[in-house]
Write a protein that holds these residues in place. Structure first.
Motif, PDB file in Angstrom:
ATOM      1  N   VAL A   1       0.853  -1.193   0.000  1.00 12.64           N
ATOM      2  CA  VAL A   1       0.000   0.000   0.000  1.00 12.64           C
ATOM      3  C   VAL A   1       0.886   1.239   0.000  1.00 12.64           C
ATOM      4  O   VAL A   1       1.842   1.331   0.768  1.00 12.64           O
ATOM      5  CB  VAL A   1      -0.927   0.028   1.243  1.00 12.64           C
ATOM      6  N   ASN A   2       0.556   2.175  -0.869  1.00 10.05           N
ATOM      7  CA  ASN A   2       1.248   3.448  -0.889  1.00 10.05           C
ATOM      8  C   ASN A   2       0.655   4.351   0.184  1.00 10.05           C
ATOM      9  O   ASN A   2       1.234   4.539   1.239  1.00 10.05           O
ATOM     10  CB  ASN A   2       1.153   4.043  -2.304  1.00 10.05           C
ATOM     11  N   LYS A   3      -0.558   4.864  -0.057  1.00 12.24           N
ATOM     12  CA  LYS A   3      -1.194   5.728   0.941  1.00 12.24           C
ATOM     13  C   LYS A   3      -2.528   5.151   1.383  1.00 12.24           C
ATOM     14  O   LYS A   3      -3.294   4.626   0.571  1.00 12.24           O
ATOM     15  CB  LYS A   3      -1.494   7.109   0.351  1.00 12.24           C
ATOM     16  N   LEU A   4      -2.793   5.323   2.654  1.00 12.90           N
ATOM     17  CA  LEU A   4      -4.129   5.093   3.173  1.00 12.90           C
ATOM     18  C   LEU A   4      -4.776   6.473   3.227  1.00 12.90           C
ATOM     19  O   LEU A   4      -4.249   7.384   3.882  1.00 12.90           O
ATOM     20  CB  LEU A   4      -4.053   4.485   4.569  1.00 12.90           C
ATOM     21  N   ILE A   5      -5.875   6.608   2.517  1.00 12.07           N
ATOM     22  CA  ILE A   5      -6.506   7.924   2.421  1.00 12.07           C
ATOM     23  C   ILE A   5      -7.713   7.958   3.357  1.00 12.07           C
ATOM     24  O   ILE A   5      -8.687   7.235   3.156  1.00 12.07           O
ATOM     25  CB  ILE A   5      -6.904   8.224   0.956  1.00 12.07           C
TER      26      ILE A   5
ATOM     27  N   GLY B   1      -1.408  15.962  14.501  1.00 11.93           N
ATOM     28  CA  GLY B   1      -1.070  15.257  15.739  1.00 11.93           C
ATOM     29  C   GLY B   1      -1.879  15.747  16.939  1.00 11.93           C
ATOM     30  O   GLY B   1      -1.698  15.284  18.057  1.00 11.93           O
ATOM     31  N   LEU B   2      -2.783  16.695  16.704  1.00 12.59           N
ATOM     32  CA  LEU B   2      -3.632  17.206  17.793  1.00 12.59           C
ATOM     33  C   LEU B   2      -5.061  16.684  17.617  1.00 12.59           C
ATOM     34  O   LEU B   2      -5.685  16.918  16.588  1.00 12.59           O
ATOM     35  CB  LEU B   2      -3.644  18.741  17.780  1.00 12.59           C
ATOM     36  N   TYR B   3      -5.532  15.979  18.638  1.00 11.25           N
ATOM     37  CA  TYR B   3      -6.918  15.493  18.615  1.00 11.25           C
ATOM     38  C   TYR B   3      -7.715  16.417  19.519  1.00 11.25           C
ATOM     39  O   TYR B   3      -7.487  16.467  20.727  1.00 11.25           O
ATOM     40  CB  TYR B   3      -6.973  14.046  19.121  1.00 11.25           C
ATOM     41  N   ASP B   4      -8.629  17.146  18.932  1.00 14.00           N
ATOM     42  CA  ASP B   4      -9.276  18.222  19.677  1.00 14.00           C
ATOM     43  C   ASP B   4     -10.773  18.228  19.409  1.00 14.00           C
ATOM     44  O   ASP B   4     -11.214  18.550  18.306  1.00 14.00           O
ATOM     45  CB  ASP B   4      -8.645  19.558  19.234  1.00 14.00           C
TER      46      ASP B   4
ATOM     47  N   SER C   1       5.594  12.413  20.227  1.00  9.19           N
ATOM     48  CA  SER C   1       5.980  11.031  19.909  1.00  9.19           C
ATOM     49  C   SER C   1       6.462  10.958  18.462  1.00  9.19           C
ATOM     50  O   SER C   1       5.667  10.956  17.529  1.00  9.19           O
ATOM     51  CB  SER C   1       4.804  10.072  20.124  1.00  9.19           C
ATOM     52  N   GLU C   2       7.775  10.904  18.311  1.00 10.10           N
ATOM     53  CA  GLU C   2       8.333  10.883  16.967  1.00 10.10           C
ATOM     54  C   GLU C   2       7.826   9.690  16.171  1.00 10.10           C
ATOM     55  O   GLU C   2       7.512   9.779  14.996  1.00 10.10           O
ATOM     56  CB  GLU C   2       9.856  10.779  17.073  1.00 10.10           C
ATOM     57  N   MET C   3       7.749   8.555  16.884  1.00  3.47           N
ATOM     58  CA  MET C   3       7.368   7.315  16.224  1.00  3.47           C
ATOM     59  C   MET C   3       5.961   7.423  15.631  1.00  3.47           C
ATOM     60  O   MET C   3       5.702   7.022  14.500  1.00  3.47           O
ATOM     61  CB  MET C   3       7.409   6.203  17.261  1.00  3.47           C
TER      62      MET C   3
ATOM     63  N   ALA D   1       4.446   7.528  11.804  1.00  2.00           N
ATOM     64  CA  ALA D   1       3.419   6.582  11.332  1.00  2.00           C
ATOM     65  C   ALA D   1       2.275   7.320  10.632  1.00  2.00           C
ATOM     66  O   ALA D   1       1.688   6.815   9.667  1.00  2.00           O
ATOM     67  CB  ALA D   1       2.877   5.769  12.505  1.00  2.00           C
ATOM     68  N   LEU D   2       1.969   8.531  11.097  1.00  2.00           N
ATOM     69  CA  LEU D   2       0.870   9.291  10.490  1.00  2.00           C
ATOM     70  C   LEU D   2       1.166   9.625   9.028  1.00  2.00           C
ATOM     71  O   LEU D   2       0.255   9.873   8.243  1.00  2.00           O
ATOM     72  CB  LEU D   2       0.586  10.585  11.266  1.00  2.00           C
ATOM     73  N   LYS D   3       2.449   9.626   8.677  1.00  2.00           N
ATOM     74  CA  LYS D   3       2.798   9.954   7.288  1.00  2.00           C
ATOM     75  C   LYS D   3       2.323   8.895   6.297  1.00  2.00           C
ATOM     76  O   LYS D   3       2.303   9.137   5.095  1.00  2.00           O
ATOM     77  CB  LYS D   3       4.310  10.148   7.158  1.00  2.00           C
ATOM     78  N   GLY D   4       1.983   7.719   6.791  1.00  2.00           N
ATOM     79  CA  GLY D   4       1.425   6.685   5.913  1.00  2.00           C
ATOM     80  C   GLY D   4       0.003   7.017   5.470  1.00  2.00           C
ATOM     81  O   GLY D   4      -0.562   6.355   4.614  1.00  2.00           O
TER      82      GLY D   4
END
Ligand SMILES: *Cc1c(COP(=O)(O)O)cnc(C)c1O
Length: 498
Positions: free
Chosen positions: A283-287, A303-306, A363-365, A369-372
């Motif tokens: 898989v390239n991107k998960l959209i 990275g902010l859940y608001d 959290s760098e990790m 992961a969000l970049k996927g």
């Protein structure tokens, strides 16, 4: 394979136990100890049927089930109840591949998992020697409720109770639920939105006094929401299946990447796609596609859940099954992609419940992961526009949820120019949201909402799913509407417990 809680409880469970319990005792969600690699190669899967692929995937995760038990569950669930080429259809329209997941009994993708969950659960109960009755408690934004009701109706040893937002589902969705037959089925509208229903159900699971009382009456609680691992795992199968079919059809070569676009609410369906990727599907991107309730778009981008009311309001949209702000399954992604950092996950969930926000920016990790994911959202007008355009240009009819996904996919294309073949999870029949879809393709207004179903079919020539024919003539069997504070009593009354 054992299951552990996202919040760190050391009490691991087998697959059967995790399915029965639904949610861990520390309020965490069960996740597999590790994500298994595909046990056979993609080239070996070429030519296999949906059932065969589902068996391969389920056996990886539920290895405490025997081969016969997996066979029994898969064969009983995936049969002629599904009105499609092979449980699902994969159709090309425009420049995308629509993975139509809505050809089951209730015309939404929830059938893919909820037609098998009752078999998994009753098999698990036998394995574990559970003598109590299992009561399935379900909060629904519209589609889970009906699919769970159909799946569990008159299943021995179970009761099913569904709570839906009285004013937050489509006319068709509502009538589907309140007309449900089966002597173990109980359906309640609530005066609140989906998040209220979901929180109310979680609170019931959490209420030790009530759980104890139920136990004395020989009842244990379980869940048919996508917090149940027995829902998530079957959903992985169709992403694997669609990759295999695209190889079979020579759209891609084995090893080529695909994108997968998923209209998202509780983050369950897209998490299944993520797991398929982690198992080895290229898989390239998960959209990740949201409607106006775009909390996930913002989160995946920043990275902010608001969900503070100062930031956003809950909106009722034409894609009600995604009208969700508290996206439960995201917790699983945070746990898996942070390398099982249960301490932080517990902290974030605590913050969300108390302060209505948390951030993973440190959290760098996880940020990596969000970049996927690519994340975007569609407004109401944009969604109707793409449905109309898709119909006029390709004579392909999308429902409103699929429309949201298509719009976000278009934005992705514009932004990136990426020409990787893209699978769009097509999650509901357009007839479930007939009024909005009719408007999108320019049909005139009707007086009675149910008239849109027929008008839509007359105009487009697309067949009405059997489940929705003459829906308006079905008897309303469930009329109760309760306050959020009355949900516990509704459960007790349904189970005839004083
Ligand atoms: C449930 C549902 C969704 C959202 O799925 P999640 O697993 O909650 O992300 C999208 N579309 C339809 C039609 C649904 O019923």
């Amino acid at each position: 394979m054992l299951y552990e809680s996202t919040r760190g409880s050391l009490n691991k469970k087998t697959g059967a136990q995790a399915i029965i319990r639904g949610i861990a005792e520390d309020r965490g969600l069960y996740v597999p100890e590790f994500i298994p690699a595909l046990p056979i190669s993609i080239s070996e899967m070429v030519g296999k049927s949906y059932r065969e692929i589902a068996k391969v995937i389920l056996s990886c995760y539920f290895d405490d089930f025997t081969e016969e038990e997996i066979d029994y569950c898969v064969n009983s669930a995936y049969d002629e109840k599904f009105d499609a080429d092979d449980m699902v259809n994969i159709k090309k329209a425009g420049d995308a591949y629509f993975l139509e997941l809505y050809h089951g009994k209730t015309a939404a993708f929830k059938d893919m998992a909820l037609s098998i969950l009752p078999y998994l659960l009753t098999t698990a109960m036998k394995k574990e020697g559970v003598k109590e009755k299992v009561c399935i408690l379900t909060a629904t934004s519209g589609d889970t409720g009906k699919a769970a009701l159909e799946g569990f109706s008159d299943v021995e040893g179970t009761e099913i109770i569904v709570f839906f937002p009285e004013d937050g589902v489509s006319l068709v969705q509502k009538r589907q639920m309140v007309s449900q037959e089966g002597k173990n089925t109980h359906v309640f509208g609530i005066k609140g939105n989906f998040d209220d229903a979901q929180t109310g159900v979680k609170n019931i699971f959490d209420n030790r006094t009530l759980v104890g009382e139920l136990k004395k009456n020989n009842v244990i609680l379980s869940s048919a929401n996508s917090i149940n691992i027995g829902r998530l795992v079957p959903q992985i199968a169709y992403y694997v299946y669609s990759y295999v079919k695209l190889v079979e059809r020579k759209v891609i070569k084995n090893g080529d990447k695909i994108n997968i676009a998923v209209p998202t609410g509780n983050f369950g369906n897209i998490l299944a796609a993520y797991m398929a990727k982690e198992m080895g599907i290229p898989v390239n991107k998960l959209i990740c596609c949201s409607n106006d309730n775009k909390v996930l778009t913002d989160f995946l981008r920043t990275g902010l859940y608001d969900i503070r009311t100062t930031t956003r309001d809950f909106k009722c949209t034409n894609s009600p099954s995604m009208d969700i702000l508290i996206s439960s399954n995201l917790e699983r992604l945070l746990y898996i992609a942070s390398g099982k950092d249960s301490q932080h996950v517990s902290g974030w969930m605590e913050m969300l419940s108390l302060l209505k926000l948390y951030t993973i920016m440190d959290s760098e990790m996880l940020m990596e992961a969000l970049k996927g994911f690519y994340a975007g959202f569609s407004t109401e007008d944009e969604c109707l526009d793409v449905i109309g355009k898709m119909w006029s240009e390709n004579e392909y009819l999308m429902d409103t949820h699929t429309g949201v996904a298509y719009k976000v996919y278009e934005d992705y294309l514009k932004e990136t120019g990426d020409n990787t073949p893209t699978v769009i999870a097509s999650t509901a029949s357009p007839f479930k949201f007939a009024e909005a879809v009719s408007k999108a393709i320019g049909l005139e207004e009707k007086e009675n909402g149910f008239e849109y179903v027929k008008a839509l079919s007359d105009k487009t020539g697309v067949k009405i799913p059997a489940a929705l024919v003459d829906l308006d003539k079905r008897e309303v069997r469930h009329k109760d509407v309760v306050e959020i504070t009355e949900m516990e009593d509704a459960v007790k009354n349904s189970l005839a417990i004083k």
